[in-house]
Enzyme design. Sequence first.
Site, PDB file in Angstrom:
ATOM      1  N   ASP A   1     -13.921  -6.055  -5.002  1.00 15.80           N
ATOM      2  CA  ASP A   1     -14.028  -6.174  -3.547  1.00 15.80           C
ATOM      3  C   ASP A   1     -15.407  -6.760  -3.250  1.00 15.80           C
ATOM      4  O   ASP A   1     -16.427  -6.124  -3.542  1.00 15.80           O
ATOM      5  CB  ASP A   1     -13.900  -4.800  -2.874  1.00 15.80           C
ATOM      6  CG  ASP A   1     -12.491  -4.222  -3.018  1.00 15.80           C
ATOM      7  OD1 ASP A   1     -11.558  -5.002  -3.314  1.00 15.80           O
ATOM      8  OD2 ASP A   1     -12.324  -3.001  -2.827  1.00 15.80           O
TER       9      ASP A   1
ATOM     10  N   ASP B   1       0.858  -1.183   0.000  1.00 19.32           N
ATOM     11  CA  ASP B   1       0.000   0.000   0.000  1.00 19.32           C
ATOM     12  C   ASP B   1       0.896   1.235   0.000  1.00 19.32           C
ATOM     13  O   ASP B   1       1.773   1.364   0.856  1.00 19.32           O
ATOM     14  CB  ASP B   1      -0.882   0.024   1.253  1.00 19.32           C
ATOM     15  CG  ASP B   1      -1.998  -1.010   1.170  1.00 19.32           C
ATOM     16  OD1 ASP B   1      -2.107  -1.669   0.115  1.00 19.32           O
ATOM     17  OD2 ASP B   1      -2.742  -1.159   2.156  1.00 19.32           O
TER      18      ASP B   1
END
Lengths: 213, 257
Positions: free
Chosen positions: B130, B11
Amino acid sequence: MTIAIIDYGMGNLRSVQKAFEQIGCAAAIITTPQQVRDAPALVLPGVGAFGTCYRNLDRQGLIEPLCAALRRGTPFLGICLGMQILFTQSEEFGSTPGLDIITGTVKRFQFHHNPGTAGRIKIPHMGWNTVHLIKQHPCLNGIADGAWFYFVHSFYVSPEDATVVATTTEYGGCVFVSSIAKDNIFACQFHPEKSQTVGLALLKNFAAFAEHG
Amino acid sequence: MLAKRIIPCLDVKDGRVVKGVNFVDLKDAGDPVDNAIFYDREGADELVFLDITASYERRKTMLTVVERTAAEVFMPLTVGGGVRNTQDIRDLLNAGADKVSINTAAVGNPILVQQAAEQFGSQCIVVAIDARRARQPDSENPAWEVFIHGGRTPTGIDAVAWARTVETLGAGEILLTSMDCDGTQDGYDIELTRTVSRAVTIPVIASGGAGSLHHLYEAFAEGEADAVLAASIFHYRAYSIRDAKEYLRRNGISVRL
Protein backbone atom coordinates in the site's frame (compact mmCIF):
# COMPACT_ATOMS: atom_id res chain seq x y z
CA MET A 1 -12.02 -46.30 -11.70
CA THR A 2 -10.38 -44.07 -9.13
CA ILE A 3 -7.61 -41.77 -10.34
CA ALA A 4 -4.71 -41.61 -7.90
CA ILE A 5 -3.18 -38.21 -7.18
CA ILE A 6 0.31 -38.50 -5.73
CA ASP A 7 0.91 -36.43 -2.59
CA TYR A 8 4.59 -35.73 -2.04
CA GLY A 9 4.22 -32.47 -0.14
CA MET A 10 4.35 -30.13 -3.13
CA GLY A 11 1.46 -28.07 -4.34
CA ASN A 12 -2.24 -27.93 -3.96
CA LEU A 13 -3.55 -31.45 -4.53
CA ARG A 14 -7.00 -30.57 -3.31
CA SER A 15 -7.71 -28.36 -6.29
CA VAL A 16 -6.76 -31.19 -8.65
CA GLN A 17 -8.92 -33.61 -6.69
CA LYS A 18 -11.87 -31.21 -6.62
CA ALA A 19 -11.55 -30.60 -10.35
CA PHE A 20 -11.83 -34.36 -11.01
CA GLU A 21 -14.81 -34.56 -8.64
CA GLN A 22 -16.44 -31.68 -10.50
CA ILE A 23 -16.39 -33.71 -13.73
CA GLY A 24 -17.82 -36.75 -11.96
CA CYS A 25 -14.60 -38.69 -11.65
CA ALA A 26 -13.43 -40.33 -8.44
CA ALA A 27 -9.96 -39.22 -7.37
CA ALA A 28 -8.00 -40.25 -4.30
CA ILE A 29 -4.85 -38.77 -2.80
CA ILE A 30 -2.12 -41.39 -2.31
CA THR A 31 1.23 -41.27 -0.54
CA THR A 32 2.81 -44.76 -0.41
CA PRO A 33 4.88 -46.87 -2.86
CA GLN A 34 2.27 -49.65 -2.75
CA GLN A 35 -0.53 -47.24 -3.63
CA VAL A 36 1.52 -46.05 -6.62
CA ARG A 37 2.03 -49.68 -7.72
CA ASP A 38 -1.69 -50.44 -7.41
CA ALA A 39 -3.02 -47.28 -9.06
CA PRO A 40 -4.90 -47.75 -12.36
CA ALA A 41 -4.09 -44.15 -13.33
CA LEU A 42 -1.70 -41.61 -11.82
CA VAL A 43 -1.65 -37.84 -11.58
CA LEU A 44 1.48 -36.03 -10.45
CA PRO A 45 0.72 -32.37 -9.74
CA GLY A 46 3.14 -29.97 -8.16
CA VAL A 47 4.47 -26.48 -7.91
CA GLY A 48 7.75 -25.33 -6.40
CA ALA A 49 11.36 -26.34 -6.75
CA PHE A 50 12.60 -29.22 -8.93
CA GLY A 51 15.22 -30.40 -6.43
CA THR A 52 12.76 -30.50 -3.54
CA CYS A 53 10.31 -32.40 -5.73
CA TYR A 54 12.88 -35.11 -6.47
CA ARG A 55 14.02 -35.32 -2.84
CA ASN A 56 10.44 -35.59 -1.55
CA LEU A 57 9.59 -38.36 -4.02
CA ASP A 58 12.79 -40.12 -3.03
CA ARG A 59 12.15 -39.75 0.71
CA GLN A 60 8.72 -41.35 0.30
CA GLY A 61 10.25 -44.20 -1.72
CA LEU A 62 8.12 -43.28 -4.71
CA ILE A 63 10.76 -42.99 -7.43
CA GLU A 64 11.14 -46.68 -8.22
CA PRO A 65 7.38 -47.54 -8.21
CA LEU A 66 6.55 -44.35 -10.16
CA CYS A 67 9.16 -45.04 -12.86
CA ALA A 68 8.02 -48.68 -13.02
CA ALA A 69 4.38 -47.61 -13.47
CA LEU A 70 5.36 -45.12 -16.18
CA ARG A 71 7.31 -47.81 -18.07
CA ARG A 72 4.56 -50.40 -17.54
CA GLY A 73 2.03 -48.20 -19.31
CA THR A 74 -0.07 -46.85 -16.43
CA PRO A 75 -1.98 -43.80 -17.74
CA PHE A 76 -0.20 -40.77 -16.35
CA LEU A 77 -0.93 -37.05 -16.17
CA GLY A 78 1.88 -34.73 -15.04
CA ILE A 79 1.09 -31.12 -14.22
CA CYS A 80 3.67 -28.31 -14.08
CA LEU A 81 6.48 -29.61 -11.85
CA GLY A 82 4.91 -33.06 -12.34
CA MET A 83 5.87 -32.75 -16.01
CA GLN A 84 9.33 -31.24 -15.45
CA ILE A 85 10.40 -34.00 -13.06
CA LEU A 86 9.99 -36.58 -15.88
CA PHE A 87 13.02 -35.07 -17.64
CA THR A 88 16.68 -36.02 -17.38
CA GLN A 89 17.79 -32.95 -15.47
CA SER A 90 17.06 -29.35 -14.55
CA GLU A 91 19.31 -26.32 -14.78
CA GLU A 92 18.01 -25.22 -11.38
CA PHE A 93 20.96 -24.68 -8.97
CA GLY A 94 23.55 -25.89 -11.44
CA SER A 95 22.22 -29.25 -12.48
CA THR A 96 19.67 -31.41 -10.64
CA PRO A 97 18.73 -34.91 -11.85
CA GLY A 98 15.14 -35.86 -12.65
CA LEU A 99 13.39 -39.17 -13.35
CA ASP A 100 14.83 -39.38 -16.90
CA ILE A 101 11.65 -40.92 -18.36
CA ILE A 102 11.77 -38.27 -21.10
CA THR A 103 15.23 -37.37 -22.36
CA GLY A 104 15.82 -33.65 -22.13
CA THR A 105 16.54 -30.66 -19.94
CA VAL A 106 14.48 -28.23 -17.87
CA LYS A 107 15.64 -24.68 -18.53
CA ARG A 108 15.02 -21.30 -16.95
CA PHE A 109 13.46 -18.48 -18.96
CA GLN A 110 16.10 -15.89 -19.70
CA PHE A 111 15.26 -12.48 -21.01
CA HIS A 112 17.85 -9.79 -21.39
CA HIS A 113 16.55 -6.37 -20.66
CA ASN A 114 17.86 -3.30 -18.94
CA PRO A 115 16.35 -2.57 -15.54
CA GLY A 116 14.15 0.49 -15.37
CA THR A 117 13.15 0.44 -19.03
CA ALA A 118 9.88 -0.45 -20.74
CA GLY A 119 8.93 -3.86 -22.04
CA ARG A 120 10.49 -6.07 -19.37
CA ILE A 121 9.46 -9.69 -19.70
CA LYS A 122 8.35 -10.85 -16.27
CA ILE A 123 9.35 -14.10 -14.59
CA PRO A 124 7.46 -16.18 -13.53
CA HIS A 125 5.42 -16.55 -16.70
CA MET A 126 2.15 -16.07 -14.86
CA GLY A 127 -1.36 -15.95 -16.27
CA TRP A 128 -3.37 -17.11 -19.25
CA ASN A 129 -1.65 -18.00 -22.49
CA THR A 130 -2.60 -19.90 -25.63
CA VAL A 131 -1.43 -23.35 -26.69
CA HIS A 132 -0.60 -24.29 -30.26
CA LEU A 133 -1.46 -27.90 -31.11
CA ILE A 134 1.47 -29.82 -32.56
CA LYS A 135 0.15 -33.36 -32.42
CA GLN A 136 -3.07 -35.07 -31.53
CA HIS A 137 -3.53 -37.02 -28.31
CA PRO A 138 -6.72 -38.28 -26.61
CA CYS A 139 -6.10 -35.80 -23.77
CA LEU A 140 -6.41 -32.95 -26.28
CA ASN A 141 -9.70 -34.13 -27.85
CA GLY A 142 -11.91 -31.14 -28.56
CA ILE A 143 -9.28 -28.66 -27.34
CA ALA A 144 -9.01 -25.92 -29.95
CA ASP A 145 -5.75 -24.70 -31.39
CA GLY A 146 -5.17 -21.42 -29.55
CA ALA A 147 -7.11 -22.47 -26.41
CA TRP A 148 -6.28 -20.48 -23.26
CA PHE A 149 -4.70 -22.18 -20.25
CA TYR A 150 -3.37 -20.86 -16.94
CA PHE A 151 0.41 -20.94 -16.44
CA VAL A 152 2.70 -20.14 -13.54
CA HIS A 153 6.33 -21.17 -13.91
CA SER A 154 9.88 -19.91 -14.36
CA PHE A 155 11.30 -23.07 -15.99
CA TYR A 156 10.28 -24.90 -19.17
CA VAL A 157 11.06 -28.31 -20.65
CA SER A 158 13.25 -28.94 -23.67
CA PRO A 159 12.86 -32.57 -24.89
CA GLU A 160 15.50 -34.07 -27.16
CA ASP A 161 12.93 -36.06 -29.11
CA ALA A 162 10.70 -33.55 -30.93
CA THR A 163 8.02 -36.20 -31.55
CA VAL A 164 6.91 -36.05 -27.89
CA VAL A 165 5.85 -32.39 -28.26
CA ALA A 166 2.05 -32.08 -28.04
CA THR A 167 1.65 -28.30 -27.75
CA THR A 168 3.83 -25.21 -27.75
CA THR A 169 3.31 -21.76 -26.27
CA GLU A 170 5.05 -18.45 -26.88
CA TYR A 171 6.26 -16.18 -24.11
CA GLY A 172 8.47 -13.14 -24.50
CA GLY A 173 9.65 -14.34 -27.90
CA CYS A 174 10.50 -17.83 -26.59
CA VAL A 175 8.45 -20.69 -28.05
CA PHE A 176 8.49 -23.42 -25.42
CA VAL A 177 6.97 -26.88 -25.09
CA SER A 178 3.76 -26.49 -23.06
CA SER A 179 2.76 -30.16 -23.13
CA ILE A 180 4.17 -33.53 -24.13
CA ALA A 181 2.60 -36.88 -25.00
CA LYS A 182 4.28 -40.25 -25.26
CA ASP A 183 2.31 -43.50 -25.16
CA ASN A 184 0.65 -43.63 -21.72
CA ILE A 185 2.09 -40.28 -20.63
CA PHE A 186 0.52 -36.85 -21.04
CA ALA A 187 2.09 -33.97 -19.19
CA CYS A 188 1.54 -30.24 -19.30
CA GLN A 189 3.22 -27.09 -18.06
CA PHE A 190 -0.12 -25.30 -17.64
CA HIS A 191 -2.65 -26.00 -14.88
CA PRO A 192 -5.83 -27.65 -16.21
CA GLU A 193 -7.27 -27.58 -12.68
CA LYS A 194 -7.08 -23.77 -12.79
CA SER A 195 -8.09 -23.27 -16.40
CA GLN A 196 -11.86 -23.12 -15.98
CA THR A 197 -13.99 -24.95 -18.58
CA VAL A 198 -11.21 -25.84 -21.00
CA GLY A 199 -9.07 -27.21 -18.17
CA LEU A 200 -11.90 -29.40 -16.90
CA ALA A 201 -12.39 -30.67 -20.48
CA LEU A 202 -8.76 -31.78 -20.57
CA LEU A 203 -9.09 -33.57 -17.22
CA LYS A 204 -12.22 -35.29 -18.51
CA ASN A 205 -10.23 -36.39 -21.57
CA PHE A 206 -7.54 -37.81 -19.31
CA ALA A 207 -10.14 -39.70 -17.26
CA ALA A 208 -11.55 -41.22 -20.46
CA PHE A 209 -8.02 -42.01 -21.69
CA ALA A 210 -7.24 -43.71 -18.38
CA GLU A 211 -10.41 -45.76 -18.60
CA HIS A 212 -10.40 -46.73 -22.28
CA GLY A 213 -6.93 -45.88 -23.56
CA MET B 1 0.82 -14.37 -26.23
CA LEU B 2 0.37 -13.97 -22.49
CA ALA B 3 -2.89 -12.15 -21.73
CA LYS B 4 -3.11 -9.18 -19.43
CA ARG B 5 -5.20 -10.22 -16.45
CA ILE B 6 -8.42 -8.70 -15.08
CA ILE B 7 -8.89 -9.53 -11.41
CA PRO B 8 -12.02 -8.65 -9.45
CA CYS B 9 -11.43 -8.20 -5.73
CA LEU B 10 -13.96 -9.04 -3.03
CA ASP B 11 -13.72 -7.69 0.50
CA VAL B 12 -14.87 -10.36 2.92
CA LYS B 13 -15.80 -9.66 6.54
CA ASP B 14 -16.82 -12.46 8.93
CA GLY B 15 -17.38 -14.71 5.93
CA ARG B 16 -19.61 -12.27 4.06
CA VAL B 17 -18.86 -10.05 1.10
CA VAL B 18 -18.91 -6.42 2.12
CA LYS B 19 -18.90 -4.75 -1.29
CA GLY B 20 -20.15 -7.55 -3.51
CA VAL B 21 -21.74 -7.85 -6.88
CA ASN B 22 -24.65 -5.46 -7.01
CA PHE B 23 -26.72 -7.72 -9.12
CA VAL B 24 -30.25 -9.01 -8.83
CA ASP B 25 -29.49 -12.38 -10.44
CA LEU B 26 -27.29 -13.36 -7.56
CA LYS B 27 -28.94 -15.76 -5.14
CA ASP B 28 -27.10 -14.35 -2.17
CA ALA B 29 -25.20 -11.12 -2.77
CA GLY B 30 -23.33 -11.55 0.49
CA ASP B 31 -22.00 -15.03 -0.17
CA PRO B 32 -18.39 -14.96 -1.38
CA VAL B 33 -18.87 -18.29 -3.18
CA ASP B 34 -21.85 -17.01 -5.18
CA ASN B 35 -19.82 -13.94 -6.09
CA ALA B 36 -16.88 -16.11 -7.14
CA ILE B 37 -19.10 -18.28 -9.35
CA PHE B 38 -20.53 -15.15 -10.93
CA TYR B 39 -17.08 -13.81 -11.83
CA ASP B 40 -15.92 -17.22 -12.98
CA ARG B 41 -18.78 -17.33 -15.51
CA GLU B 42 -18.07 -13.75 -16.55
CA GLY B 43 -14.56 -14.72 -17.57
CA ALA B 44 -12.49 -13.12 -14.82
CA ASP B 45 -8.87 -14.29 -15.06
CA GLU B 46 -8.30 -14.64 -11.33
CA LEU B 47 -10.05 -13.72 -8.14
CA VAL B 48 -8.83 -12.00 -4.97
CA PHE B 49 -10.48 -12.32 -1.56
CA LEU B 50 -9.40 -9.74 0.94
CA ASP B 51 -10.29 -10.70 4.50
CA ILE B 52 -11.09 -7.54 6.44
CA THR B 53 -12.37 -9.39 9.50
CA ALA B 54 -11.28 -7.41 12.53
CA SER B 55 -10.88 -10.20 15.06
CA TYR B 56 -8.20 -12.78 14.52
CA GLU B 57 -10.31 -15.55 16.07
CA ARG B 58 -13.04 -15.12 13.51
CA ARG B 59 -10.61 -15.52 10.61
CA LYS B 60 -11.20 -19.28 10.64
CA THR B 61 -14.43 -18.43 8.84
CA MET B 62 -12.30 -17.42 5.87
CA LEU B 63 -10.84 -20.91 5.59
CA THR B 64 -14.34 -22.34 5.14
CA VAL B 65 -15.08 -19.69 2.50
CA VAL B 66 -11.89 -20.56 0.63
CA GLU B 67 -12.67 -24.28 0.84
CA ARG B 68 -16.18 -23.82 -0.52
CA THR B 69 -14.94 -21.55 -3.30
CA ALA B 70 -12.20 -23.95 -4.37
CA ALA B 71 -14.81 -26.70 -4.72
CA GLU B 72 -16.87 -24.61 -7.14
CA VAL B 73 -14.50 -22.40 -9.07
CA PHE B 74 -11.54 -23.62 -11.11
CA MET B 75 -9.55 -20.46 -11.53
CA PRO B 76 -6.65 -18.99 -9.56
CA LEU B 77 -7.67 -17.61 -6.18
CA THR B 78 -5.54 -15.24 -4.10
CA VAL B 79 -6.40 -14.65 -0.46
CA GLY B 80 -5.02 -11.84 1.66
CA GLY B 81 -5.70 -9.89 4.83
CA GLY B 82 -4.32 -10.55 8.28
CA VAL B 83 -1.79 -13.18 7.20
CA ARG B 84 0.80 -13.24 10.00
CA ASN B 85 3.00 -16.32 9.65
CA THR B 86 3.76 -19.44 7.61
CA GLN B 87 1.05 -21.38 9.47
CA ASP B 88 -1.59 -18.89 8.24
CA ILE B 89 -0.21 -19.32 4.71
CA ARG B 90 -0.24 -23.10 4.96
CA ASP B 91 -3.85 -23.08 6.25
CA LEU B 92 -5.03 -20.92 3.35
CA LEU B 93 -3.18 -22.96 0.72
CA ASN B 94 -4.51 -26.20 2.17
CA ALA B 95 -8.02 -24.75 2.12
CA GLY B 96 -7.63 -24.21 -1.62
CA ALA B 97 -6.07 -20.77 -2.14
CA ASP B 98 -3.52 -20.71 -4.97
CA LYS B 99 -1.71 -17.63 -3.74
CA VAL B 100 -1.54 -15.85 -0.43
CA SER B 101 -0.99 -12.13 -0.14
CA ILE B 102 1.12 -10.72 2.70
CA ASN B 103 1.25 -7.05 3.62
CA THR B 104 1.85 -5.79 7.18
CA ALA B 105 3.58 -8.99 8.34
CA ALA B 106 6.08 -8.74 5.46
CA VAL B 107 7.12 -5.24 6.55
CA GLY B 108 7.37 -6.27 10.20
CA ASN B 109 9.26 -9.45 9.39
CA PRO B 110 10.71 -9.51 5.85
CA ILE B 111 12.20 -12.97 6.48
CA LEU B 112 8.62 -14.27 6.44
CA VAL B 113 8.57 -13.62 2.67
CA GLN B 114 11.76 -15.63 2.23
CA GLN B 115 10.60 -18.49 4.46
CA ALA B 116 7.23 -18.63 2.72
CA ALA B 117 8.80 -18.63 -0.74
CA GLU B 118 11.20 -21.40 0.24
CA GLN B 119 8.49 -23.46 1.88
CA PHE B 120 5.63 -23.05 -0.58
CA GLY B 121 7.30 -21.69 -3.73
CA SER B 122 7.53 -18.10 -4.99
CA GLN B 123 4.57 -18.62 -7.31
CA CYS B 124 2.11 -18.55 -4.40
CA ILE B 125 3.58 -15.66 -2.42
CA VAL B 126 2.17 -12.26 -3.30
CA VAL B 127 3.39 -9.20 -1.43
CA ALA B 128 0.77 -6.45 -1.20
CA ILE B 129 2.18 -2.93 -1.03
CA ASP B 130 0.00 0.00 0.00
CA ALA B 131 1.78 3.13 -1.20
CA ARG B 132 1.09 6.81 -0.71
CA ARG B 133 2.64 9.63 -2.70
CA ALA B 134 4.83 11.92 -0.57
CA ARG B 135 3.90 15.58 -0.47
CA GLN B 136 7.46 16.73 -0.87
CA PRO B 137 9.68 13.98 -2.22
CA ASP B 138 13.39 14.72 -1.85
CA SER B 139 16.55 12.84 -1.03
CA GLU B 140 15.21 12.21 2.48
CA ASN B 141 11.64 11.37 1.57
CA PRO B 142 10.79 8.78 -1.06
CA ALA B 143 8.30 9.59 -3.81
CA TRP B 144 5.97 6.88 -2.49
CA GLU B 145 5.88 5.62 1.08
CA VAL B 146 4.74 2.18 2.24
CA PHE B 147 1.83 2.14 4.70
CA ILE B 148 0.72 -0.83 6.78
CA HIS B 149 -2.21 -1.84 9.02
CA GLY B 150 -4.70 -1.27 6.23
CA GLY B 151 -3.17 2.08 5.35
CA ARG B 152 -3.20 3.52 8.86
CA THR B 153 0.48 3.35 9.74
CA PRO B 154 3.30 5.06 7.80
CA THR B 155 6.60 3.19 7.70
CA GLY B 156 9.05 5.62 6.12
CA ILE B 157 9.93 2.86 3.63
CA ASP B 158 10.34 3.73 -0.05
CA ALA B 159 7.71 1.70 -1.94
CA VAL B 160 9.91 1.19 -5.01
CA ALA B 161 12.87 0.00 -2.94
CA TRP B 162 10.54 -2.26 -0.94
CA ALA B 163 9.25 -3.81 -4.18
CA ARG B 164 12.84 -4.66 -5.15
CA THR B 165 13.50 -6.08 -1.69
CA VAL B 166 10.51 -8.41 -1.70
CA GLU B 167 11.45 -9.63 -5.17
CA THR B 168 14.91 -10.51 -3.84
CA LEU B 169 13.32 -12.25 -0.86
CA GLY B 170 11.36 -14.48 -3.22
CA ALA B 171 7.94 -12.90 -3.73
CA GLY B 172 6.33 -14.14 -6.94
CA GLU B 173 4.11 -11.15 -7.58
CA ILE B 174 3.37 -7.66 -6.26
CA LEU B 175 -0.10 -6.32 -5.57
CA LEU B 176 0.42 -2.58 -5.68
CA THR B 177 -2.29 -0.32 -4.29
CA SER B 178 -2.17 3.44 -4.55
CA MET B 179 -3.75 4.82 -1.40
CA ASP B 180 -4.09 8.21 -3.08
CA CYS B 181 -6.22 6.76 -5.88
CA ASP B 182 -8.04 3.99 -4.02
CA GLY B 183 -11.76 4.70 -3.86
CA THR B 184 -11.58 7.79 -6.09
CA GLN B 185 -12.54 6.05 -9.35
CA ASP B 186 -10.29 8.65 -11.02
CA GLY B 187 -7.82 6.11 -12.40
CA TYR B 188 -4.77 4.21 -11.20
CA ASP B 189 -1.53 5.92 -10.15
CA ILE B 190 0.13 5.32 -13.49
CA GLU B 191 3.51 6.73 -12.53
CA LEU B 192 3.71 4.54 -9.42
CA THR B 193 2.65 1.45 -11.35
CA ARG B 194 5.15 2.03 -14.14
CA THR B 195 8.01 2.84 -11.76
CA VAL B 196 7.48 -0.34 -9.75
CA SER B 197 6.82 -2.50 -12.81
CA ARG B 198 10.14 -1.37 -14.32
CA ALA B 199 12.00 -1.82 -11.04
CA VAL B 200 11.25 -5.55 -10.72
CA THR B 201 11.06 -8.59 -12.98
CA ILE B 202 8.08 -10.22 -11.21
CA PRO B 203 4.51 -9.42 -12.29
CA VAL B 204 2.83 -6.32 -10.87
CA ILE B 205 -0.93 -6.01 -10.27
CA ALA B 206 -2.15 -2.40 -10.36
CA SER B 207 -4.79 -1.58 -7.78
CA GLY B 208 -6.77 1.42 -6.58
CA GLY B 209 -8.70 3.97 -8.58
CA ALA B 210 -10.37 2.14 -11.46
CA GLY B 211 -13.53 3.99 -12.48
CA SER B 212 -13.71 3.43 -16.23
CA LEU B 213 -12.53 1.00 -18.87
CA HIS B 214 -10.04 3.56 -20.06
CA HIS B 215 -8.41 3.45 -16.63
CA LEU B 216 -7.77 -0.26 -17.09
CA TYR B 217 -6.26 0.48 -20.49
CA GLU B 218 -3.99 3.15 -19.00
CA ALA B 219 -2.73 0.78 -16.31
CA PHE B 220 -1.57 -1.66 -19.01
CA ALA B 221 -0.49 0.69 -21.80
CA GLU B 222 1.11 3.42 -19.69
CA GLY B 223 1.53 1.85 -16.28
CA GLU B 224 3.02 -1.35 -17.77
CA ALA B 225 1.02 -3.45 -15.30
CA ASP B 226 0.74 -7.20 -15.82
CA ALA B 227 -2.72 -7.35 -14.26
CA VAL B 228 -5.33 -4.98 -12.89
CA LEU B 229 -7.38 -5.36 -9.75
CA ALA B 230 -10.78 -3.69 -9.62
CA ALA B 231 -13.72 -3.78 -7.28
CA SER B 232 -16.40 -1.13 -7.66
CA ILE B 233 -16.61 -0.93 -11.44
CA PHE B 234 -17.43 -4.62 -11.63
CA HIS B 235 -19.44 -5.03 -8.43
CA TYR B 236 -21.84 -2.23 -9.28
CA ARG B 237 -22.24 -3.60 -12.78
CA ALA B 238 -21.06 -0.40 -14.44
CA TYR B 239 -19.20 -2.80 -16.74
CA SER B 240 -18.95 -6.54 -17.13
CA ILE B 241 -15.62 -8.32 -17.32
CA ARG B 242 -16.44 -8.98 -20.96
CA ASP B 243 -17.04 -5.26 -21.65
CA ALA B 244 -13.64 -4.57 -20.14
CA LYS B 245 -11.87 -7.22 -22.20
CA GLU B 246 -13.56 -6.21 -25.45
CA TYR B 247 -12.58 -2.59 -24.84
CA LEU B 248 -8.98 -3.57 -24.10
CA ARG B 249 -8.76 -5.83 -27.14
CA ARG B 250 -10.09 -3.07 -29.41
CA ASN B 251 -7.31 -0.91 -28.06
CA GLY B 252 -4.57 -3.41 -28.75
CA ILE B 253 -4.16 -5.03 -25.32
CA SER B 254 -3.85 -8.84 -25.33
CA VAL B 255 -6.67 -10.33 -23.25
CA ARG B 256 -8.34 -13.72 -22.93
CA LEU B 257 -11.80 -13.62 -24.48
